[in-house]
Enzyme design. Structure first.
Site, PDB file in Angstrom:
ATOM      1  N   GLU A   1      53.214  41.971  33.306  1.00 60.74           N
ATOM      2  CA  GLU A   1      53.314  41.687  34.726  1.00 60.74           C
ATOM      3  C   GLU A   1      52.459  40.469  35.098  1.00 60.74           C
ATOM      4  OE1 GLU A   1      53.268  45.323  36.838  1.00 60.74           O
ATOM      5  OE2 GLU A   1      53.409  44.384  38.787  1.00 60.74           O
TER       6      GLU A   1
ATOM      7  N   GLU B   1      54.290  37.556  33.925  1.00 60.04           N
ATOM      8  CA  GLU B   1      55.475  37.392  34.772  1.00 60.04           C
ATOM      9  C   GLU B   1      55.074  36.744  36.104  1.00 60.04           C
ATOM     10  OE1 GLU B   1      57.386  41.035  35.893  1.00 60.04           O
ATOM     11  OE2 GLU B   1      59.123  40.027  36.740  1.00 60.04           O
TER      12      GLU B   1
ATOM     13  N   CYS C   1      55.507  49.697  39.511  1.00 64.83           N
ATOM     14  CA  CYS C   1      55.053  50.903  38.825  1.00 64.83           C
ATOM     15  C   CYS C   1      55.496  52.173  39.507  1.00 64.83           C
ATOM     16  CB  CYS C   1      53.527  50.928  38.742  1.00 64.83           C
ATOM     17  SG  CYS C   1      52.854  49.410  38.113  1.00 64.83           S
TER      18      CYS C   1
ATOM     19  N   SER D   1      58.997  43.006  40.247  1.00 68.40           N
ATOM     20  CA  SER D   1      58.723  42.731  38.836  1.00 68.40           C
ATOM     21  C   SER D   1      59.715  43.487  37.955  1.00 68.40           C
ATOM     22  CB  SER D   1      57.288  43.180  38.510  1.00 68.40           C
ATOM     23  OG  SER D   1      57.159  43.374  37.126  1.00 68.40           O
TER      24      SER D   1
ATOM     25  N   LYS E   1      58.301  60.392  38.935  1.00 62.98           N
ATOM     26  CA  LYS E   1      58.396  60.029  37.516  1.00 62.98           C
ATOM     27  C   LYS E   1      59.465  60.859  36.819  1.00 62.98           C
ATOM     28  CE  LYS E   1      55.263  56.812  37.230  1.00 62.98           C
ATOM     29  NZ  LYS E   1      55.674  55.446  36.926  1.00 62.98           N
TER      30      LYS E   1
ATOM     31  N   GLU F   1      62.387  58.998  37.523  1.00 63.97           N
ATOM     32  CA  GLU F   1      62.369  57.768  36.732  1.00 63.97           C
ATOM     33  C   GLU F   1      62.842  58.042  35.301  1.00 63.97           C
ATOM     34  OE1 GLU F   1      58.671  55.438  36.786  1.00 63.97           O
ATOM     35  OE2 GLU F   1      59.063  54.875  34.702  1.00 63.97           O
TER      36      GLU F   1
ATOM     37  N   GLU G   1      69.142  53.141  33.405  1.00 68.50           N
ATOM     38  CA  GLU G   1      68.715  51.852  32.883  1.00 68.50           C
ATOM     39  C   GLU G   1      67.452  51.986  32.041  1.00 68.50           C
ATOM     40  OE1 GLU G   1      68.928  52.985  35.993  1.00 68.50           O
ATOM     41  OE2 GLU G   1      68.235  51.500  37.414  1.00 68.50           O
TER      42      GLU G   1
ATOM     43  N   CYS H   1      48.302  56.647  43.144  1.00 68.22           N
ATOM     44  CA  CYS H   1      48.687  57.785  42.313  1.00 68.22           C
ATOM     45  C   CYS H   1      47.720  58.954  42.406  1.00 68.22           C
ATOM     46  CB  CYS H   1      48.791  57.347  40.860  1.00 68.22           C
ATOM     47  SG  CYS H   1      49.884  55.932  40.673  1.00 68.22           S
TER      48      CYS H   1
END
Lengths: 586, 1050
Positions: free
Chosen positions: A281, A284, A301, A321, A360, A363, A368, A505
């Site tokens: 990141e 990036e 994230c 990102s 999560k 996720e 993908e 988090c």
């Protein structure tokens, strides 16, 4: 300074601040009025009526959460009639609530149960018909049991006011009132972003995480696979609370030990992949910053944030990102590099993640983020679930010595640790980006402007003569504000960190319930949890991701360089616009 | 620059000019009621007929126009014919045929003459408040009304702004815009004392002031037209009848508080009102009463319609605001009030339709004149939707301060079908039930509140004896539960539990603690609910519990629903209403319909020891509650029963059961009337030795000596009594207790005593001269005639009274050839005698003088010769619920008679109790014996009492029910058991299938009148007048039964 007025409570005079509600005033002078729908971080609903008090001169009881104090007001908080009324109100709620405390996951941790005990309901008078709804198990993250819902509306307000999502609202009238998604769609087909914040404010088990504990116990008892678990930074900052330790207790080593006792072969640290994330990141960002492409760049994230952006701000997707989250990076590495290195079939790896986060779980299901059609992360359990599993497995923490993470992916920098708190990703990224860009060490690596719990934090960092303007937002209501800012002024920021959960988090939807000492979203609680992570960071000698030797090794052995073709394939992804049910592309 | 008034004048001139040009003012106008209610009643057909007839007959100079609702629901469709210079002519209940007739007679032949308009009416035909009287005439329905907000309703064409302008429309707006500052408008409204008509009664002026004071620039006006109470249709009718009046009020309010935008929040279920409002808004905009630069001034104001989806809670202002904003209609806590933070958080004025409709008149007539109407605290008028069991249902507007009684009895015309008033429900589901005793309370916010009800937005439902208060409370609670927004706990959960308890009670499963729970919940909800809907939701329950507690007790403990409504308790209303409960009515009717007569006889006899008598003289309360009666006429249950007994006698069926094994303990029964006989019968069945002591030479009590032969043939009475005696009962005739045998001897000899001595002593009239010879009480007269004792009656007689004894006496005298007339101090409506008896008396040619009372008896030659009477008129309502007769001074007159027969009432004649032997027996002030009202125990030494001696003069079946219950209690007494009664819900005797019939069979099923003896054959004899059903007739009648007992429970 506000004025002080005198009010009389239970025949005794008190000086209180003018302008506050009766409840606020009483809280301060030491009368805790029972309450249910009230939540200090949400708008006042006044629906449950439990917090009633007697105010002299008022024909009816007054809800202390809504009425303001007035000079000379005479309040009574505990008369026999009032107690009876409160009791009856609570009984009315209980009468329409399942009597299954002994099989309910919130037994002994349920506000309704606690209130019933403290108000003193011994006998039931008004039993009758109970609501009967299907339990919504459609979502990989959140389970909705309307039968246990007492219609306090905290979840509705939270979803609207804090997250700006409005996935759920009241529908129906009278006894048939129910909290539901639009068109009563299964929650998986709603705009729910799976953040799980609703679970944390829910006083009962009407909302809970979809549990995978049974599945995990089954997998753990099988010897076919290599059982690997990763633990997110925020878990260690809060899991102790689930075992009765005070908030702010560091539980890193006990967690590792307990996970081994549970039967995991390897316990890795998500902080390792957080360092990896920073590498990708950070580079990036520098690439975009230097080329000016798709700025500002926004962190990726937080999976709830990703879904939020896909649904409500698809135009901003290019700014996000392309890095996978640390959890998914870890899983990717496990099933590629690590499997290769150990010479095993990725299919023989069980990749488990212990996360503070309910999103999560979602996720992990994302298409993908699959590898050859198989899931990268096989099972995600929350801090709450793993704490329960540890207890359920009879693991006695008092007789469990702390242990270290396993090698290869067990070592992390301080930068990775603070990923778990709002501003942490940004801080970590800046630590690395600055040094990579400038080629020199940054002196003060603690970015005070990015710490704390202000909803939106802004800062400027000079990369030489270039100013980098950054922003941090947590809670999607705040994210929305920041997005509005950049829509008005695209050049305002270069780099933005967004975390769905207020506080980051450490306050994820899967973290232990606030307990009796705190309420959900309580800043005092968040500070305590954050302090664990900041202390861990400070205690480390390596506090920058790029200095992590394990990171350096993985680049040397496998990825070659950040943003390289291999890392691009394994560590990056892309997002697409998602249309909520009922909304179609024109 | 021209002022607003000048601008209005020129607009009006244009409009009036327009009218003249079109020739409208000089022509005939036919107004056809075209509101929702009128259209529902069929006015569209009427309209079409008029249109066709006018065209077909090429009638010139006639305008067909629509009008709103004048409020006369029960008379719709209404049509008004207006001709220049004439008083308007009204037609009611018009249909197509009648419309053709109107065209023919009124327009073509000109044979209907409207009265010339009188001078007084001519002077100010357009005055605002009393215009309705001019148009509608001075009928009871209108004369006590005061129409301010409804002043144009049912008069003007609501879709014509010209019509509105012709009745001083928009004058108040012009006046305000020309002469008043906003502050002055508010002051005017404040001084008028107007209070919010939505129900709460908040002072309107003050509300306006609060909004006006807010510094925020953007403000809104909302007109609350979200009328949602069941039974309320005020706002709909008002908007359909005169939409401009509301618009004008809103624009004035906008000017006063500084708002430029108004919303009318109206429920989508009111399409016609919506259409008319749309037309009115468009017309108002076109004419410069709405929009930019209103009437040439700098004031702008727009109105937008918002259609509500029909949630009751959206009548609550905060919920309404959320609904307009596009959110869920849910109330939020006040403060902040909408006046400070309302629509989109801007200061907002919310008033209801009626409040806005009041504004214009206050401005035009001046606050002083407005404040003259009403009471000190409640000024002006209030519109009510009067519905339920009154004769004149409809939309009414009354001055505050009018009594509820005036509304029910004068405007409403009293209770339908002469039933008894039970309660008045104001305020709909948020209101309460007001009982008879408070009918003299006045209509104003505070007095209604003190009764536990509310003014509400104006629903007013009249309930009568056929309404069950628990069922009503349940109905409204069901409504509020369904309409609760579900936000706060007490309203969402509490009303549900209350509803469950009420449902349980109405299903016959109520327990004593339920009433307590209900009360506990009601008070909780009232004190803790978030909004007005919730806080007032328990009102119907609280008020019914306060005023009709006995009905709750009856349902819960006695399993009795006196209105015969609650299905779970009553099974079928006929059976439930019968005093000798469980009389198996639906079962034997069902069997007769199947032509299974033998089985039917068995059921009848097993439930009733005196079926022959009941089949002839029972006052059949069963029929008064028969549901078939709500469709056409009740099933002739008594007549069917009589048929069965005739059938049984003809076929020599012995329906009598056999006495049980002999038991220890002798029982004495004093009196052989229906109470005594029944008691003896049931005791004998149990095996007790029973002795009946009868003072008279015949058995049967009143059945034998008071009821004339033509109603109950003596031979049949004897047959039935012999049946009962055949169970081994000893009957001692001519044995007067206290004279022929001492009461103490009876007490010694018998273990238990049932006193059923009846009420045989006539009451005195209390007039001078009533002790003269020739004055003989009805009971005595009938007794002597029945026993064959000769008495001197003479040629002419007058009977005083209105009960059955009076009718029996006068019909008996008539048969004996005496010219007898009946004098009654009230009217036929109030007569306590049974309707069919009155009708038969009239058919037999008996003269009944109503509203006449005797004053004194005048003697000649030592015997009565003349009776001075006085005419009466009906005044207010008395305790019995009937209108009180009041003497008309100076109306005295004299009639000549030979015999005067007072028949006003009777009392017991029980010297043996009063003369010292009846220790422990208590007497009431009516000289009846006081007993425990469930066990009929006097409390003294095994002595029970029942029938008329306890009740005063009542009915056969009531007496029988006492006898039956007393027998059970005497059995318990002798056995030494506790004297308690067990109650259970009514259930059919046996389950009988319904006769299957095809549509055609049902269609062709005849319904017969009860066959009666020809009038010509009734003179000079006592032949039974009712002839009884034939078998075919009885079967047909039975097949008409709706078989409520087979109806599925809800």
């Amino acid at each position: 300074m506000s004025d002080t007025i005198k009010i009389n409570v239970n025949n005794k005079d008190y000086d209180v601040e003018a302008g506050q509600t009766i409840m606020q005033a009483l809280d301060k002078i030491g009368f805790h009025i029972p309450r249910l729908c009230y939540h200090p971080k949400l708008s006042v609903e006044g629906a449950c009526r439990i917090c009633i008090v007697e105010v002299e001169g008022a024909a009816n009881y007054v809800t202390s959460c809504t009425a303001k104090v007035a000079a000379g007001m005479k309040v009574r908080t505990n008369t026999a009639d009032l107690r009876k009324a409160r009791r009856d109100l609570l009984e009315l709620i209980l009468d329409n609530h399942p009597i299954d405390c002994n099989t309910c996951e919130r037994d002994s941790n349920c506000e309704l149960q606690g209130l019933s005990r403290s108000i003193g309901i011994k006998k039931r008078h008004f039993t009758g018909e109970k609501k009967l709804y299907d339990i919504d198990l459609s979502s990989p993250s959140i389970t909705r049991d309307p039968n246990k819902c007492i219609l306090c509306g905290r979840c509705v307000r939270l979803c609207a006011e804090i997250q700006g999502v409005n996935a759920i609202n009241f529908a129906g009238r009278g006894f048939n009132s129910v909290v539901m998604t639009a068109y009563n769609n299964p929650i998986s087909r709603s705009v729910c972003i799976n953040c799980g914040q609703c679970i944390n404010v829910c006083p009962t088990a009407a909302l809970s995480e979809k549990y995978y504990t049974v599945e995990l116990f089954r997998e753990l008892s099988s010897d076919k696979k290599l059982k690997i678990v990763q633990v997110a930074p925020a878990v260690r900052a809060a899991i102790g609370e689930a075992f009765g330790f005070p908030a702010g207790t560091n539980f890193e080593k006990q967690t590792v030990a307990a996970l081994r006792k549970l039967g995991f072969d390897l316990v890795f640290d998500t902080q390792f992949s957080a360092d990896l994330t920073i590498m990708e990141e950070g580079y990036e960002f520098l690439e975009r910053f230097t080329t000016g492409r798709d700025l500002p760049m926004i962190t990726s994230c937080s999976p709830a944030w990703i879904k939020y952006a896909e649904q409500f701000h698809p135009e901003i997707l290019p700014n996000i990102s392309t890095c996978k989250s640390p959890m998914s990076m870890m899983s990717s590495v496990l099933k590629t590099y690590y499997a290769q290195k150990r010479g095993i079939d990725p299919k023989d790896i069980l990749s488990v993640a212990v996360m503070p986060c309910t999103a999560k779980k979602y996720e992990a299901e994302r298409e993908e983020l699959s590898l050859d059609g198989a899931k990268l992360t096989d099972i995600v359990v929350t801090t709450r679930e793993i704490a329960w599993m540890i207890k359920s497995a009879g693991i006695d923490l008092s007789k469990t010595e702390g242990e270290e993470f396993d090698n290869l992916f067990g070592f992390s920098s301080g930068a990775a640790t603070i990923f778990g708190v709002t501003g942490g990703v940004m801080e970590a990224a800046l630590r690395t980006a600055y040094e990579v860009y400038m080629g020199e060490s940054i002196i003060d690596i603690e970015f005070a402007a990015l710490r704390g719990f202000a909803g939106i934090k802004e800062a400027k960092v000079m990369l030489g003569d270039k100013e980098v303007r950054v922003a941090v937002a947590h809670g999607l209501g705040n994210a929305n504000i920041v997005i509005d800012m950049i829509k008005k002024d695209p050049d305002r920021f270069h780099f933005i960190e967004i975390m769905s959960c207020p506080g980051g988090c450490i306050n994820g939807g899967g973290q232990p319930y606030a307990g009796s000492e705190y309420v959900a979203l309580d800043e005092e609680l968040l500070k305590k949890r954050a302090s664990v992570l900041y202390a861990l960071d400070r205690a480390k000698t390596i506090r920058r991701s790029h200095e992590n030797p394990e990171i350096q090794r993985i680049y040397k052995e496998f990825f070659e360089r950040p943003l390289g073709p291999k890392s691009h394939k394994i560590l990056h992804t892309n997002y697409k616009q998602k249309y909520p049910t009922g909304v179609y592309k024109k | 620059m021209a002022t607003a008034i000048e601008n209005l004048k020129s607009i009006k001139q244009g409009a009036i000019q327009d009218l003249i040009e079109k020739g409208l003012l000089s022509s005939t106008r036919i107004y056809v009621g075209m509101s929702t209610c009128e259209i529902a009643a069929g006015s569209k057909d009427v309209w079409d007929t008029f249109q066709k007839e006018i065209a077909d007959n090429s009638i010139k100079d006639v305008q067909l126009k629509q009008k709103g609702c004048a409020g006369r629901c029960n008379l719709e469709p209404t049509v008004e014919v207006l001709q220049a210079g004439k008083v308007p002519f009204k037609y009611i209940n018009v249909n197509s045929a009648k419309a053709k007739e109107i065209i023919k007679k009124h327009l073509l032949e000109n044979s209907v003459q409207s009265a010339e308009r009188s001078e007084s009416l001519k002077t100010d035909p357009f005055m605002l408040t009393d215009r309705s009287k001019f148009v509608f005439g001075d009928v009871d329905f209108f004369s006590k009304q005061k129409r301010i907000t409804l002043r144009n309703c049912g008069i003007i064409d609501p879709e014509s702004i010209d019509d509105y302008l012709s009745v001083r429309g928009y004058e108040s707006l012009a006046k305000v815009l020309t002469d008043y500052t906003p502050g002055q408008v508010i002051e005017e409204i404040t001084k008028s004392g107007l209070r919010g008509r939505g129900g709460g009664g908040f002072p309107t002026g003050l509300k306006w002031k609060l909004v006006a004071q807010e510094e925020e620039k953007e403000k809104y006006i909302i007109c609350n037209a979200d009328e949602g109470d069941p039974g309320a249709f005020m706002d709909r009718s008002a908007l359909e009848g005169d939409p401009h009046i509301v618009i004008e009020g809103m624009v004035i309010a906008g000017y006063a508080i500084g708002a430029k935008k108004g919303f009318v929040y109206i429920r989508a279920e009111y399409p016609l009102a919506i259409d008319r409002l749309r037309i009115a808004i468009k017309d108002a905009e076109k004419n410069g009463f709405l929009g930019k630069k209103i009437l040439g001034t700098d004031f702008d104001f727009d109105i937008e319609l918002v259609l509500g989806a029909g949630a009751f809670v959206c009548g609550e202002e905060t919920a309404l605001i959320h609904s307009i904003e596009g959110g869920r209609g849910v109330p939020t806590i006040k403060p902040p009030y909408p006046a400070a933070r309302g629509l989109w958080n801007k200061p907002t004025l919310i008033n209801n339709v009626e409040t806005f409709a009041n504004i214009g008149v206050i401005i035009l007539d001046g606050y002083e004149n407005f404040a003259l109407i009403g009471t000190k605290e409640s000024k002006g008028t209030k519109v009510f939707a009067l519905s339920g069991k009154v004769n004149n249902t409809g939309l009414i507007e009354v001055p505050m301060g009018i009594t509820l009684r005036e509304i029910v009895y004068d405007i409403g015309g009293g209770i339908k079908d002469n039933k008894k008033f039970k309660a008045l429900l104001t305020g709909g589901p948020s209101g309460g039930c007001i009982p008879e005793e408070f009918l003299d309370s006045t209509v104003d916010y505070d007095s209604l509140k003190s009764l536990g009800s509310i003014m509400g937005s104006g629903g007013m439902i009249v309930l009568d004896e056929d309404d069950c208060m628990i069922d009503i409370a349940r109905y409204f609670l069901e409504f509020t539960q369904n309409e609760s927004c579900g936000k706060c706990t007490p309203c969402r959960e509490g009303t549900k539990r209350m509803l469950e308890i009420l449902t349980k009670i109405t299903a016959g499963n109520g327990e004593e603690e339920d009433i307590e729970k209900l009360m506990r919940l009601a008070n909780l909800i009232k004190k803790t609910a978030l909004c007005g809907l919730g806080q007032s939701a328990p009102n119907p329950v609280l008020t019914t519990m306060k005023y009709f507690k006995n009905e709750y007790d009856e349902h819960v403990r006695l399993k009795k629903c006196r209105a015969a409504v609650c299905k779970g308790i009553i099974s079928s209303p006929c059976q439930h209403s019968c005093f000798i409960g469980g009389s198996g009515i639906p079962s034997y009717i069902g069997l007769i319909a199947q032509e299974k007569f033998d089985k039917a006889v068995k059921i009848l006899y097993s439930e009733n020891p005196l079926p022959i008598i009941c089949g002839r003289v029972c006052h059949h309360p069963c029929e008064s509650k028969c549901r078939r009666g709500k469709i056409d006429k009740p099933i002739a249950i008594r007549e069917i029963k009589r048929f069965l007994t005739d059938y049984a006698m003809e076929n020599k069926m012995d329906g009598m059961p056999v006495a049980g094994d002999e038991k220890e303990g002798k029982v004495a029964v004093i009196g052989s009337g229906p109470a005594g006989l029944t008691c003896a019968y049931y005791l004998a069945l149990e095996g007790y030795k029973v002795t009946i002591f009868e003072k008279l030479p015949v058995a049967g009590g009143m059945l034998a000596v008071a009821i004339p032969e033509y109603r109950l043939p003596k031979a049949l009475l004897k047959y039935e009594i012999n049946n009962i005696l055949s169970l081994g009962i000893q009957l001692k005739l001519n044995t007067e207790v206290g004279k022929d045998i001492s009461f103490s001897d009876i007490k010694k000899e018998f273990k238990a005593i049932f006193i059923a001595a009846g009420a045989h002593k006539g009451l005195k009239l209390g007039i001078p001269g009533e002790d003269l010879p020739g004055v003989i009480d009805a009971v005595e007269l009938l007794r002597d005639i029945n026993l064959g004792i000769k008495i001197n009656i003479g040629q002419k007689a007058a009977v005083i009274g209105g009960g059955n004894a009076a009718i029996d006496a006068v019909r008996t005298l008539n048969r004996l050839g005496v010219k007898a007339e009946l004098l009654y101090r009230r009217t036929k409506n109030e007569m306590p005698a049974w309707q069919e008896e009155i009708d038969e008396a009239i058919k037999e040619g008996i003269n009944i003088q109503y509203l006449v009372a005797p004053v004194r008896a005048i003697a000649e030659n030592g015997r009565i010769k003349k009776l001075e009477c006085i005419r009466m008129e009906l005044g207010g309502i008395d305790k019995s619920g009937r209108r009180r007769p009041v003497p008309k001074e100076g109306s005295e007159f004299i009639i000549e008679i030979d015999t005067l027969v007072p028949a006003i009432s009777q009392e017991p004649d029980i010297d043996f109790v009063t003369s010292g032997n009846g220790d422990g027996i208590k007497l009431s002030k009516w000289k009846t014996i006081e007993v425990n009202d469930e066990t009929y125990y006097t409390g003294s030494d095994g002595i029970f009492a029942g029938g008329d001696v306890v009740l005063g003069p009542k009915t056969v079946t009531e007496a029988m029910s006492h006898g039956k219950v007393a027998a059970g209690m005497i059995d318990k007494y002798i056995k030494g058991e506790e004297l308690t009664r067990k109650y259970s819900v009514t259930k059919p005797a046996v389950d009988v299938a319904i006769v299957e019939m095809t549509e055609e069979e049902i269609e062709s099923l005849e319904r017969f009148d009860i066959p009666m003896l020809e009038m010509s054959q009734r003179k000079g004899n006592f032949i039974e007048t009712e002839l009884g059903f034939s078998m075919h007739q009885a079967v047909c009648e039975a097949k008409h039964c709706l078989r409520c007992d087979k109806e599925e429970k809800e």
